[in-house]
Write an enzyme that holds these catalytic residues in place. Sequence first.
Site, short mmCIF file in Angstrom:
data_model
loop_
_atom_site.label_atom_id
_atom_site.label_comp_id
_atom_site.label_asym_id
_atom_site.label_seq_id
_atom_site.Cartn_x
_atom_site.Cartn_y
_atom_site.Cartn_z
N LYS A 14 0.94 -1.27 -0.07
CA LYS A 14 0.11 0.17 0.01
C LYS A 14 1.03 1.42 -0.10
O LYS A 14 2.11 1.21 -0.02
CB LYS A 14 -1.03 0.15 1.26
CG LYS A 14 -0.28 -0.01 2.48
CD LYS A 14 -0.86 0.17 3.80
CE LYS A 14 -0.36 0.42 5.02
NZ LYS A 14 -1.53 0.34 6.34
N ASP A 61 8.39 -9.68 6.44
CA ASP A 61 8.55 -8.66 7.89
C ASP A 61 9.68 -8.26 7.97
O ASP A 61 10.84 -9.21 8.39
CB ASP A 61 7.89 -9.53 8.80
CG ASP A 61 7.81 -8.69 10.10
OD1 ASP A 61 8.38 -7.69 10.44
OD2 ASP A 61 6.95 -8.94 11.03
N TYR A 164 10.04 8.79 15.51
CA TYR A 164 10.02 8.69 14.01
C TYR A 164 11.06 9.57 13.63
O TYR A 164 12.00 9.09 12.65
CB TYR A 164 8.75 8.93 13.70
CG TYR A 164 8.38 9.01 12.21
CD1 TYR A 164 8.58 7.94 11.43
CD2 TYR A 164 8.40 10.03 11.33
CE1 TYR A 164 8.40 7.68 10.09
CE2 TYR A 164 8.44 10.18 9.95
CZ TYR A 164 8.44 9.01 9.46
OH TYR A 164 8.16 9.05 8.01
N ASN A 202 -0.05 8.52 8.04
CA ASN A 202 -0.32 9.94 8.61
C ASN A 202 -1.92 9.98 8.64
O ASN A 202 -2.41 11.55 8.62
CB ASN A 202 0.42 11.14 7.98
CG ASN A 202 0.29 11.20 6.48
OD1 ASN A 202 -0.76 10.86 5.98
ND2 ASN A 202 1.10 11.45 5.76
N1 LIG Z 1 3.49 9.49 3.93
C1 LIG Z 1 4.47 10.39 4.27
O1 LIG Z 1 4.09 11.64 4.07
C2 LIG Z 1 5.79 10.14 4.07
C3 LIG Z 1 6.78 11.23 4.41
C4 LIG Z 1 8.10 10.90 4.51
C5 LIG Z 1 8.52 9.52 4.42
N2 LIG Z 1 7.72 8.62 4.51
C6 LIG Z 1 8.10 7.06 4.31
O2 LIG Z 1 7.84 6.41 3.29
C7 LIG Z 1 7.50 5.21 3.60
C8 LIG Z 1 6.14 4.42 3.19
O3 LIG Z 1 5.49 5.37 3.89
P1 LIG Z 1 3.73 5.35 3.56
O4 LIG Z 1 3.20 6.66 3.81
O5 LIG Z 1 3.52 4.83 2.40
O6 LIG Z 1 2.99 4.44 4.77
P2 LIG Z 1 1.86 3.43 4.65
O7 LIG Z 1 0.94 3.69 3.91
O8 LIG Z 1 1.55 3.16 6.46
O9 LIG Z 1 2.85 2.21 4.38
C9 LIG Z 1 3.72 1.71 5.16
C10 LIG Z 1 4.16 0.09 4.58
O10 LIG Z 1 5.13 -0.32 5.46
C11 LIG Z 1 4.70 -1.63 5.73
N3 LIG Z 1 5.49 -2.11 7.04
C12 LIG Z 1 5.50 -1.51 8.18
N4 LIG Z 1 6.02 -2.19 9.22
C13 LIG Z 1 6.59 -3.37 8.40
C14 LIG Z 1 7.29 -4.67 8.58
N5 LIG Z 1 7.66 -4.78 9.99
N6 LIG Z 1 7.57 -5.41 7.59
C15 LIG Z 1 7.14 -5.05 6.47
N7 LIG Z 1 6.45 -4.18 6.15
C16 LIG Z 1 6.02 -3.27 6.91
C17 LIG Z 1 3.35 -1.75 5.86
O11 LIG Z 1 2.71 -2.78 5.88
P3 LIG Z 1 1.37 -3.21 6.70
O12 LIG Z 1 0.25 -2.82 5.62
O13 LIG Z 1 1.45 -4.73 6.79
O14 LIG Z 1 1.11 -2.49 7.74
C18 LIG Z 1 2.99 -0.58 4.52
O15 LIG Z 1 3.09 -1.46 3.56
C19 LIG Z 1 7.80 4.88 5.17
O16 LIG Z 1 9.27 4.57 5.19
C20 LIG Z 1 7.73 6.39 5.33
O17 LIG Z 1 8.66 6.63 6.68
C21 LIG Z 1 6.39 8.73 4.31
#
Ligand SMILES: NC(=O)c1ccc[n+]([C@@H]2O[C@H](COP(=O)([O-])OP(=O)(O)OC[C@H]3O[C@@H](n4cnc5c(N)ncnc54)[C@H](OP(=O)(O)O)[C@@H]3O)[C@@H](O)[C@H]2O)c1
Length: 241
Positions: A14, A61, A164, A202
């Site tokens: 996702k 994982d 974080y 978020n």
């Molecule tokens: N969204 C933002 O504004 C933003 C900004 C800066 C950086 N980021 C970074 O971008 C990356 C993706 O974030 P996102 O916004 O797309 O978040 P997200 O929609 O919450 O997706 C996070 C993904 O990481 C997976 N995950 C979490 N823990 C895991 C584990 N132990 N093993 C395997 N998979 C795991 C989740 O799987 P599940 O579905 O199983 O939980 C999900 O697929 C992250 O590193 C985040 O810190 C995001």
Amino acid sequence: MSERTIALVTGANKGIGYEIAAGLGARGLTVGVGARDDARRDEAVAKLRAAGVDAFGVPLDVTDDASVTAAAALVEERYGRLDVLVNNAGITGDQPQEPTVVDPAIIRTVVETNVIGVIRVTNALLPLLRRSSSPRIVNMSSSVGSLTRQSTPGGETGPIAAGYSPSKTFLNAVTVQYAKELADTNILINLACPGYCATDLNGYRGYRTAEQGAATAIRLATLPDGGPSGQFFEDDGPVPW
Ligand SMILES: NC(=O)c1ccc[n+]([C@@H]2O[C@H](COP(=O)([O-])OP(=O)(O)OC[C@H]3O[C@@H](n4cnc5c(N)ncnc54)[C@H](OP(=O)(O)O)[C@@H]3O)[C@@H](O)[C@H]2O)c1
């Protein structure tokens, strides 16, 4: 061995990780969808395949040694090598995270996923990346991990957090060390900031789409030989440390 470029994206079921997988797939790469939940992974793989992507599921994982070892074995058995690794999986962790009140267990959990998880996955896949002619590693960071931005009045720094944001600073520091150790190899390893994107992470408060957030990681995953390594980028260019 496959002539196609083989990629693995962690947390690809996702959000931004899914869009990175879709974007790499649209560029003709074969993409491993790393995800810890079977149903969510299968659904993402089916959706990507329906969009024409050569996708395959990788149970993964990032906090679990056995899971990561098995993921590397799966990629090795299928393709014998890996060309692109995107360490995208990440969590924000429970609240509160203000440093004066945070439960240290929350920090441990965040670091276990956002930093140690990246090291665990990278080191398990490195033997396969070393077999590639142009290996690329992209670690998903965040501008909230920039100490320059955190200490600049009025900077876009997110909420005060002892877990974080510092976990991304830690990831940045570790990535620089990888780049130094791998400097005399053909492996390019860089950090991507996606900007503030509307995802589960978020509560969909971000003002960018996950697809927009995927763009920098896709660019770094497909860098030409001789490109930068050990650097931190967002859409507009380098992010200050
Ligand atoms: N969204 C933002 O504004 C933003 C900004 C800066 C950086 N980021 C970074 O971008 C990356 C993706 O974030 P996102 O916004 O797309 O978040 P997200 O929609 O919450 O997706 C996070 C993904 O990481 C997976 N995950 C979490 N823990 C895991 C584990 N132990 N093993 C395997 N998979 C795991 C989740 O799987 P599940 O579905 O199983 O939980 C999900 O697929 C992250 O590193 C985040 O810190 C995001």
